[in-house]
Each structure stands twice: as structure tokens, then as C-alpha cells.
Design an enzyme around this catalytic site. Sequence first.
Site, short mmCIF file in Angstrom:
data_model
loop_
_atom_site.label_atom_id
_atom_site.label_comp_id
_atom_site.label_asym_id
_atom_site.label_seq_id
_atom_site.Cartn_x
_atom_site.Cartn_y
_atom_site.Cartn_z
N ASN A 39 17.07 5.76 66.72
CA ASN A 39 17.76 6.95 67.22
C ASN A 39 17.88 6.93 68.73
O ASN A 39 16.98 6.46 69.43
CB ASN A 39 17.01 8.22 66.78
CG ASN A 39 17.00 8.35 65.27
OD1 ASN A 39 17.76 7.67 64.60
ND2 ASN A 39 16.15 9.20 64.75
N HIS A 60 18.07 1.16 70.00
CA HIS A 60 19.51 1.26 70.21
C HIS A 60 19.90 2.05 71.46
O HIS A 60 21.02 2.52 71.57
CB HIS A 60 20.18 1.87 68.96
CG HIS A 60 20.13 0.96 67.77
ND1 HIS A 60 20.35 1.38 66.47
CD2 HIS A 60 19.86 -0.37 67.68
CE1 HIS A 60 20.22 0.35 65.65
NE2 HIS A 60 19.92 -0.72 66.35
N SER A 120 19.07 4.10 56.41
CA SER A 120 19.66 3.46 55.24
C SER A 120 19.38 1.95 55.25
O SER A 120 19.73 1.25 54.31
CB SER A 120 21.17 3.70 55.23
OG SER A 120 21.75 3.12 56.39
P1 OAD Z 1 22.27 6.15 58.36
O1 OAD Z 1 23.24 7.27 58.53
O2 OAD Z 1 22.82 4.83 57.95
O3 OAD Z 1 21.16 6.55 57.29
C1 OAD Z 1 20.53 7.80 57.35
C2 OAD Z 1 19.45 7.88 56.29
O4 OAD Z 1 18.78 9.11 56.45
C3 OAD Z 1 19.96 7.82 54.85
O5 OAD Z 1 19.18 6.91 54.11
C4 OAD Z 1 19.75 9.25 54.36
O6 OAD Z 1 19.45 9.32 52.97
C5 OAD Z 1 18.55 9.68 55.18
N1 OAD Z 1 18.37 11.14 55.36
C6 OAD Z 1 19.29 12.13 55.38
N2 OAD Z 1 18.73 13.32 55.61
C7 OAD Z 1 17.40 13.10 55.75
C8 OAD Z 1 16.27 13.93 56.03
N3 OAD Z 1 16.40 15.25 56.22
N4 OAD Z 1 15.06 13.34 56.12
C9 OAD Z 1 14.91 12.01 55.93
N5 OAD Z 1 15.94 11.18 55.68
C10 OAD Z 1 17.17 11.70 55.60
O7 OAD Z 1 21.47 6.05 59.74
P2 OAD Z 1 20.60 4.85 60.33
O8 OAD Z 1 19.98 4.04 59.24
O9 OAD Z 1 19.70 5.42 61.35
O10 OAD Z 1 23.53 2.56 65.55
O11 OAD Z 1 21.70 3.99 61.05
C11 OAD Z 1 21.33 2.87 61.80
C12 OAD Z 1 22.24 2.68 62.99
O12 OAD Z 1 23.61 2.71 62.55
C13 OAD Z 1 22.17 3.79 64.00
O13 OAD Z 1 21.12 3.58 64.93
C14 OAD Z 1 23.51 3.72 64.68
C15 OAD Z 1 24.37 3.52 63.47
O14 OAD Z 1 25.60 2.93 63.64
C16 OAD Z 1 24.30 2.56 66.64
O15 OAD Z 1 25.07 3.45 66.95
C17 OAD Z 1 24.13 1.34 67.47
#
Ligand code: OAD
Length: 232
Positions: A87, A104, A172
Site C-alpha cells: 500500500n 510500492h 489478491s
Molecule cells: P487487489 O485489489 O488486487 O486485492 C485486494 C484484496 O483485498 C482482495 O483479495 C480482496 O478480497 C481483499 N479485501 C477486500 N476488502 C477487504 C477487507 N475489508 N479486509 C481484507 N481484505 C479485503 O490489491 P493488491 O493485492 O494490494 O500496485 O494489489 C497489489 C498492487 O496492484 C497494488 O499495490 C497496486 C496495484 O496495481 C501499484 O499501483 C504499483
Amino acid sequence: MKNLVVLTGAGMSAESGIKTFREMGGLWEEYDVMEVASPQAWENNPELVMRFYNERRKKLLKASPNEGHKGLVELEKYFNVQIVTQNVDDLHERAGSKNILHLHGELRKVRSTVDPNLVYEMDGWELKIGDTCEKGSQLRPHIVWFGEAVPKISDAAIICDKADIMVVIGTSLNVYPAAGLLDYAPNGIPIYLIDPNDVGTGNSNITFIKEKAGVGIQQLINILKEKYSLND
Ligand code: OAD
């Protein structure tokens, strides 16, 4: 104290009102990632890129840490907690966590386009064309864009390699190299994954806590207290 390493993603801040990326209604549904978060985008349309991050920053200034962030601070009573976050918000810092590595980048920082070592904290939310570093070059968001190297990945891998317990929250696991950090966890250590949705990991040694971060972390604290006989 045991080393507890936490890998967090956008879901960690969802309950603070910050949008995730890949869910329905997520940011990458609203925007084309390559048009706002890539070096090409910055070259072709810096105004659009700035507007995108200015908007994110403006929202972040109005957001507050949630129960999940606070729960991770509570865990510092019992463990040497190291957070590795994808984040770019500062909600772990504002909650009071001590050890945070931002893989990031950081939304509330900007940096020089000629010297990546010149990084500045921002007070407000707006970065504009014409805002320059001390060497006179345009400032850019201090964010790792798609197609750019992730400078802190080796530090993160070293941290994961020393973990006694690993916790994954709200990601994710779609984006590499961050998603590959799980492979650095020593064989056989307990791994907990908190997410309200199914997340594929390819690792069979994981205990899933299928909850949102706020509730999930309270459950995790109870599990760890019992497992390691921890007293308040
Ligand atoms: P994603 O949007 O890919 O995944 C978010 C995850 O959070 C999913 O698995 C959801 O099920 C989960 N989720 C949703 N609400 C939640 C809650 N209240 N508590 C716990 N989990 C919850 O986001 P990231 O995996 O963080 O990079 O994405 C990785 C990177 O992709 C980011 O850092 C960003 C993005 O493009 C850059 O911008 C460089």
C-alpha cells in the site's frame, strides 16, 4: 520475541474507505492502469497521472486507520512485528506500527525526476506541473509504476526469510515480485491469510481466516495468544 512478518495489500485499508484495485468497483475498473500508473503514461500525459494520484492523496488525507491497522499495533506487545506493505497510504504509520517497508512507494511523498534520491514529504494533496526539486526538475509521485523496478524487494525478501510467523492481509497476490515474497517464508512456519474472498496461493501450509481485516486480526490475535500462551 518471535519475528512476525505481515504482508499487506489494498484490502487492509478497505475499511478505511480506500478503494482496492481488482475487485468489482475497484480502481483498475475505473482507470486503465497503463494510462495512469506507468512510465509511458507519465511521458504521454503527466497531467492525467498527477490528477490520478492527487485524487488518491486527497482521499487519503480524509481517511483514518481502521481496526485492522490498530490490531497490528497490538501485536507488537507480543512479537517483533515487521510490516511489508504494497500500500502507498500511510495508515500503518498513523496507526502507530513501528517497522514498515513500503514496496510500492508512498503517496504522501514525491521525488525528483533527475535524482531518485531526492524524496520530499508533501504537506497537502496537490502536485502540479512546475513543482520542482532543488535541482530544478519536475517532481513526480513517489510510486513504483508498472514496468519499473521494485527497489526494496531484496530487503523485503530478507525480512520474510527471517520470519517465524507470516501473516498475509488483503492482497489478491496478483502482482509480482510482491506476491512471490511468500516463497521466502521458511518451510513449515505458520502462515495466516486474512481476506474475505478466496485467494489462491499455491501454498498448502496456510490457515485461512476468511474475514475482513478488522475482524480477522482480532481472530488472529486470539489464535496466536492461545498457540503461544501469551498473557496481556
Ligand atoms: P487487489 O485489489 O488486487 O486485492 C485486494 C484484496 O483485498 C482482495 O483479495 C480482496 O478480497 C481483499 N479485501 C477486500 N476488502 C477487504 C477487507 N475489508 N479486509 C481484507 N481484505 C479485503 O490489491 P493488491 O493485492 O494490494 O500496485 O494489489 C497489489 C498492487 O496492484 C497494488 O499495490 C497496486 C496495484 O496495481 C501499484 O499501483 C504499483
